[in-house]
Motif scaffolding. Structure first.
Motif, PDB file in Angstrom:
ATOM      1  N   GLY A  21      40.424  33.287  20.633  1.00 49.22           N
ATOM      2  CA  GLY A  21      39.633  32.529  21.607  1.00 49.22           C
ATOM      3  C   GLY A  21      39.630  33.185  22.976  1.00 49.22           C
ATOM      4  O   GLY A  21      38.583  33.283  23.633  1.00 49.22           O
ATOM      5  N   ALA A  22      40.808  33.646  23.417  1.00 51.41           N
ATOM      6  CA  ALA A  22      40.902  34.296  24.725  1.00 51.41           C
ATOM      7  C   ALA A  22      40.128  35.607  24.747  1.00 51.41           C
ATOM      8  O   ALA A  22      39.497  35.958  25.756  1.00 51.41           O
ATOM      9  CB  ALA A  22      42.365  34.551  25.076  1.00 51.41           C
ATOM     10  N   THR A  23      40.155  36.334  23.635  1.00 55.62           N
ATOM     11  CA  THR A  23      39.411  37.589  23.559  1.00 55.62           C
ATOM     12  C   THR A  23      37.912  37.342  23.596  1.00 55.62           C
ATOM     13  O   THR A  23      37.155  38.083  24.232  1.00 55.62           O
ATOM     14  CB  THR A  23      39.790  38.360  22.277  1.00 55.62           C
ATOM     15  OG1 THR A  23      41.205  38.509  22.211  1.00 55.62           O
ATOM     16  CG2 THR A  23      39.144  39.733  22.263  1.00 55.62           C
ATOM     17  N   ALA A  24      37.469  36.285  22.914  1.00 60.61           N
ATOM     18  CA  ALA A  24      36.048  35.920  22.976  1.00 60.61           C
ATOM     19  C   ALA A  24      35.650  35.549  24.400  1.00 60.61           C
ATOM     20  O   ALA A  24      34.546  35.882  24.867  1.00 60.61           O
ATOM     21  CB  ALA A  24      35.774  34.754  22.029  1.00 60.61           C
ATOM     22  N   LEU A  25      36.551  34.876  25.104  1.00 65.87           N
ATOM     23  CA  LEU A  25      36.286  34.526  26.498  1.00 65.87           C
ATOM     24  C   LEU A  25      36.167  35.775  27.361  1.00 65.87           C
ATOM     25  O   LEU A  25      35.315  35.855  28.255  1.00 65.87           O
ATOM     26  CB  LEU A  25      37.406  33.614  27.024  1.00 65.87           C
ATOM     27  CG  LEU A  25      37.324  33.214  28.503  1.00 65.87           C
ATOM     28  CD1 LEU A  25      36.035  32.458  28.789  1.00 65.87           C
ATOM     29  CD2 LEU A  25      38.546  32.381  28.885  1.00 65.87           C
ATOM     30  N   ILE A  26      37.022  36.764  27.089  1.00 63.34           N
ATOM     31  CA  ILE A  26      36.956  38.031  27.829  1.00 63.34           C
ATOM     32  C   ILE A  26      35.602  38.699  27.621  1.00 63.34           C
ATOM     33  O   ILE A  26      34.996  39.229  28.564  1.00 63.34           O
ATOM     34  CB  ILE A  26      38.097  38.969  27.388  1.00 63.34           C
ATOM     35  CG1 ILE A  26      39.436  38.455  27.930  1.00 63.34           C
ATOM     36  CG2 ILE A  26      37.866  40.399  27.864  1.00 63.34           C
ATOM     37  CD1 ILE A  26      40.633  39.215  27.440  1.00 63.34           C
ATOM     38  N   ILE A  27      35.110  38.676  26.367  1.00 56.25           N
ATOM     39  CA  ILE A  27      33.788  39.264  26.092  1.00 56.25           C
ATOM     40  C   ILE A  27      32.723  38.542  26.912  1.00 56.25           C
ATOM     41  O   ILE A  27      31.846  39.180  27.518  1.00 56.25           O
ATOM     42  CB  ILE A  27      33.468  39.173  24.589  1.00 56.25           C
ATOM     43  CG1 ILE A  27      34.412  40.074  23.790  1.00 56.25           C
ATOM     44  CG2 ILE A  27      32.009  39.567  24.331  1.00 56.25           C
ATOM     45  CD1 ILE A  27      34.205  39.995  22.290  1.00 56.25           C
ATOM     46  N   TYR A  28      32.798  37.217  26.937  1.00 55.65           N
ATOM     47  CA  TYR A  28      31.837  36.414  27.697  1.00 55.65           C
ATOM     48  C   TYR A  28      31.859  36.796  29.180  1.00 55.65           C
ATOM     49  O   TYR A  28      30.808  36.999  29.812  1.00 55.65           O
ATOM     50  CB  TYR A  28      32.167  34.930  27.500  1.00 55.65           C
ATOM     51  CG  TYR A  28      31.416  33.981  28.389  1.00 55.65           C
ATOM     52  CD1 TYR A  28      30.068  33.726  28.204  1.00 55.65           C
ATOM     53  CD2 TYR A  28      32.069  33.318  29.431  1.00 55.65           C
ATOM     54  CE1 TYR A  28      29.381  32.848  29.022  1.00 55.65           C
ATOM     55  CE2 TYR A  28      31.389  32.437  30.251  1.00 55.65           C
ATOM     56  CZ  TYR A  28      30.041  32.205  30.047  1.00 55.65           C
ATOM     57  OH  TYR A  28      29.360  31.340  30.854  1.00 55.65           O
ATOM     58  N   LEU A  29      33.067  36.902  29.753  1.00 57.43           N
ATOM     59  CA  LEU A  29      33.192  37.255  31.164  1.00 57.43           C
ATOM     60  C   LEU A  29      32.724  38.680  31.439  1.00 57.43           C
ATOM     61  O   LEU A  29      32.113  38.963  32.478  1.00 57.43           O
ATOM     62  CB  LEU A  29      34.644  37.082  31.610  1.00 57.43           C
ATOM     63  CG  LEU A  29      35.199  35.647  31.592  1.00 57.43           C
ATOM     64  CD1 LEU A  29      36.692  35.659  31.889  1.00 57.43           C
ATOM     65  CD2 LEU A  29      34.455  34.776  32.582  1.00 57.43           C
ATOM     66  N   LEU A  30      33.004  39.570  30.504  1.00 62.08           N
ATOM     67  CA  LEU A  30      32.574  40.965  30.664  1.00 62.08           C
ATOM     68  C   LEU A  30      31.057  41.084  30.659  1.00 62.08           C
ATOM     69  O   LEU A  30      30.476  41.875  31.415  1.00 62.08           O
ATOM     70  CB  LEU A  30      33.174  41.832  29.552  1.00 62.08           C
ATOM     71  CG  LEU A  30      34.661  42.153  29.664  1.00 62.08           C
ATOM     72  CD1 LEU A  30      35.177  42.742  28.357  1.00 62.08           C
ATOM     73  CD2 LEU A  30      34.926  43.116  30.813  1.00 62.08           C
ATOM     74  N   VAL A  31      30.411  40.306  29.801  1.00 55.77           N
ATOM     75  CA  VAL A  31      28.940  40.336  29.747  1.00 55.77           C
ATOM     76  C   VAL A  31      28.354  39.853  31.071  1.00 55.77           C
ATOM     77  O   VAL A  31      27.380  40.417  31.581  1.00 55.77           O
ATOM     78  CB  VAL A  31      28.430  39.471  28.569  1.00 55.77           C
ATOM     79  CG1 VAL A  31      26.923  39.302  28.646  1.00 55.77           C
ATOM     80  CG2 VAL A  31      28.818  40.105  27.238  1.00 55.77           C
ATOM     81  N   ILE A  32      28.962  38.813  31.653  1.00 59.85           N
ATOM     82  CA  ILE A  32      28.502  38.326  32.957  1.00 59.85           C
ATOM     83  C   ILE A  32      28.704  39.396  34.027  1.00 59.85           C
ATOM     84  O   ILE A  32      27.811  39.684  34.832  1.00 59.85           O
ATOM     85  CB  ILE A  32      29.253  37.031  33.345  1.00 59.85           C
ATOM     86  CG1 ILE A  32      28.893  35.906  32.382  1.00 59.85           C
ATOM     87  CG2 ILE A  32      28.927  36.624  34.776  1.00 59.85           C
ATOM     88  CD1 ILE A  32      29.654  34.623  32.625  1.00 59.85           C
ATOM     89  N   ALA A  33      29.913  39.979  34.026  1.00 64.58           N
ATOM     90  CA  ALA A  33      30.219  41.001  35.034  1.00 64.58           C
ATOM     91  C   ALA A  33      29.324  42.224  34.894  1.00 64.58           C
ATOM     92  O   ALA A  33      28.988  42.878  35.888  1.00 64.58           O
ATOM     93  CB  ALA A  33      31.688  41.405  34.904  1.00 64.58           C
ATOM     94  N   TYR A  34      28.925  42.524  33.678  1.00 66.65           N
ATOM     95  CA  TYR A  34      28.107  43.718  33.402  1.00 66.65           C
ATOM     96  C   TYR A  34      26.772  43.662  34.152  1.00 66.65           C
ATOM     97  O   TYR A  34      26.248  44.699  34.572  1.00 66.65           O
ATOM     98  CB  TYR A  34      27.870  43.797  31.898  1.00 66.65           C
ATOM     99  CG  TYR A  34      27.156  45.058  31.452  1.00 66.65           C
ATOM    100  CD1 TYR A  34      27.878  46.214  31.184  1.00 66.65           C
ATOM    101  CD2 TYR A  34      25.773  45.086  31.279  1.00 66.65           C
ATOM    102  CE1 TYR A  34      27.238  47.370  30.764  1.00 66.65           C
ATOM    103  CE2 TYR A  34      25.124  46.227  30.865  1.00 66.65           C
ATOM    104  CZ  TYR A  34      25.851  47.368  30.607  1.00 66.65           C
ATOM    105  OH  TYR A  34      25.220  48.513  30.197  1.00 66.65           O
ATOM    106  N   GLN A  35      26.228  42.456  34.331  1.00 67.36           N
ATOM    107  CA  GLN A  35      24.897  42.312  34.932  1.00 67.36           C
ATOM    108  C   GLN A  35      24.847  42.849  36.358  1.00 67.36           C
ATOM    109  O   GLN A  35      23.827  43.382  36.790  1.00 67.36           O
ATOM    110  CB  GLN A  35      24.457  40.842  34.913  1.00 67.36           C
ATOM    111  CG  GLN A  35      24.565  40.166  33.555  1.00 67.36           C
ATOM    112  CD  GLN A  35      23.769  40.893  32.476  1.00 67.36           C
ATOM    113  OE1 GLN A  35      22.645  41.318  32.700  1.00 67.36           O
ATOM    114  NE2 GLN A  35      24.379  41.033  31.297  1.00 67.36           N
TER     115      GLN A  35
END
Length: 515
Positions: A170-184
């Motif tokens: 779950g925490a790793t999935a959250l990291i992916i979510y945050l990374l996608v936001i930061a990527y923009q």
């Protein structure tokens, strides 16, 4: 001033290294302690605790004996590496776990033996059959305990083995979510880092699936796919994290293109051999190569982190290395100890990911907390009615209503009644999986929406719940179940069945009292 800063840096670095070493040592000791037997140990006819590699789907039978003291009728198996596990006591099949494609080792297993099957005056025979696709193993020292103690100890083992993995996914999935936001909003260099971190996180999730408990994987082929990702996934994770750290540490300085190509090709070759091979023995070979390669790669990452004085990575990289050495030693010497490497990988990935997107973290956590608060019943900690609109159609709907709860409230008061509801919720949650929904509708009325089990198995789970409630709380419950497509229709149908069941129970109780 420069000398003072340098001394402070060295002191902080040393403290972080010591902290990583101490915590990894404590983790190792705790995992060892919770797996220690706390009752009469079963005496096996042959040595157990070793991993047995299989070249084809097979089963291994192990026999043993134990003494029954008239009280301890639960057998605790600390770790069972098998896709299916059958337990026979005095010739009778007492318990069966998995369907031949299950992944049983992430949880400790409890077998509650009916006292009528046990002999208090002579040794009892036990036979266990381990079915496996890649390998099997019976680890620790299985022992006997009371039901209450067995559940408590098993819950502790599950917390450190199965539940922590679910948290990690779950925490790793959250990291992916945050990374996608930061990527923009990132620049070119930062985007390159984020791409590597997203790839590492994705392979981390894929490799952690085999660290979660499953009664069934769906099919043997799917089980083998999970196993292959578990074996090769860490190589991908370390490779992508290595490239991310290189960019962070060296700015625009980069590796030789040929060397970069070789590093990226090695994990692809390993996973290709594992997936497309026609024999299980190649999975074992790839596993050994991956473990050795990962250990070397961890040393390379350690070197770069210290060379470029990336102090924010000192703790996770040293923790990763210590857990890696422990795991490599256990596997190389065929020890029965718990593996700690997945803790190290998870900690390392979380530190690297959060270090690059810290400015997005507080906003995301605040949003998640607010969302959770709106969906959780504050008394029992289970879902409230608001979650119903978010649940997709499909599955089995079970309506539950505690028997005689109003009388309990009237006799003992609302505080006592609230504690009963809390304990009831804990019992139910211990019997369902993360894919299922447990909802408090109001008062002592609850519902379960099963997504992880077939309708034919729901009744078995409900009966186990009923027996546990009777044993622990001293009260039962009435229930009705139906298919879940629309909540209102499902509630109406289940409520009708529950009412019929209540009438039937009342008539049975009347007959008993009359006789």
């Amino acid at each position: 001033m420069g000398a003072v800063r340098n001394n402070l840096f060295k002191t902080k670095s040393l403290l972080l290294i010591i902290l990583a070493g101490v915590l990894s040592g404590i983790l190792y000791l705790v995992l060892g302690l919770i797996n220690e037997p706390a009752g009469t140990v079963i005496q096996w006819d042959t040595e157990i605790g070793k991993y047995i590699e299989l070249s084809k789907p097979s089963k291994i039978t192990v026999n043993g004996t134990f003494e029954y003291n008239g009280v301890n009728n639960c057998i605790v198996f600390q770790k069972v590496l098998a896709t299916k596990f059958d337990v026979y006591v005095n010739g009778e099949l007492t318990a069966s776990f998995g369907d031949g494609s299950g992944n049983l080792w992430p949880r400790a297993l409890v077998v509650r033996v009916p006292p009528v099957l046990l002999y208090p005056d002579r040794p009892n025979r036990i036979t266990v059959v381990l079915h496996g696709l890649v390998g099997v193993g019976l680890y620790g020292k299985p022992y006997l305990a009371t039901y209450e103690y067995a559940i408590q100890r098993v819950g502790l083992i599950d917390l450190f083995r199965d539940k922590i993995t679910l948290v990690g996914i779950g925490a790793t999935a959250l990291i992916i979510y945050l990374l996608v936001i930061a990527y923009q909003s990132a620049n070119r260099t930062e985007r390159m880092v984020y791409r590597y971190l997203i790839a590492a996180s994705a392979f981390m999730i894929a490799s952690l699936v085999q660290f979660t408990y499953r009664e069934s994987s769906g099919s043997p082929e799917l089980y083998l796919l999970f196993e292959e990702f578990a074996v090769t996934g860490p190589v991908f994770v370390l490779t992508f994290l290595f490239f991310a750290i290189l960019i962070i540490s060296a700015g625009n300085v980069w590796l030789n293109k040929k060397f970069e190509y070789i590093l990226k090709t090695i994990p692809v070759i390993l996973i290709s051999v594992a997936i497309f091979s026609t024999s299980v023995k190649y999975v074992h070979t790839v596993s050994i190569i991956s473990e050795t390669y990962s250990l070397v790669f961890m040393f390379v990452i350690l070197y770069f982190v210290f060379k470029h004085k990336l102090i924010e990575f000192y703790f996770p990289v040293v923790f990763l290395y210590f857990t890696g050495i422990q795991t490599f030693y256990v596997l190389a010497t065929n020890q029965t100890n718990e593996l700690t490497i997945h803790y190290g990988r998870f900690v390392f990935l979380v530190f690297v990911g959060t270090a690059t997107i810290r400015k997005f973290k507080e906003l995301s956590i605040s949003h998640e907390k607010l969302k959770k608060e709106n969906l959780i019943d504050h008394l029992t900690g289970v879902y409230n009615r608001k979650v119903i609109d978010l649940i997709p159609k499909g599955g089995t709907f079970v309506l539950l209503d505690l028997d005689g709860f109003k009388a309990i409230n009237d006799k003992y008061g609302h505080v006592y009644g609230d504690n009963v509801l809390k304990k009831f919720a804990e019992i139910v949650k211990s019997h369902i999986r993360s894919q299922d929904y447990f909802i408090r509708l109001g008062g002592d009325e609850f519902c379960l929406i099963f997504k992880s089990v077939k309708e034919t198995d729901v009744l078995k789970i409900v009966n186990r719940l009923y027996n546990d409630c009777r044993n622990v709380l001293g009260i039962g419950f009435s229930y009705g179940y139906t298919q879940f497509e629309d909540f209102d229709k499902a509630y109406e149908e289940a409520d009708k069945k529950m009412y019929e069941r209540k009438i039937y129970k009342q008539s049975q109780n009347s007959k008993k009292s009359g006789s």
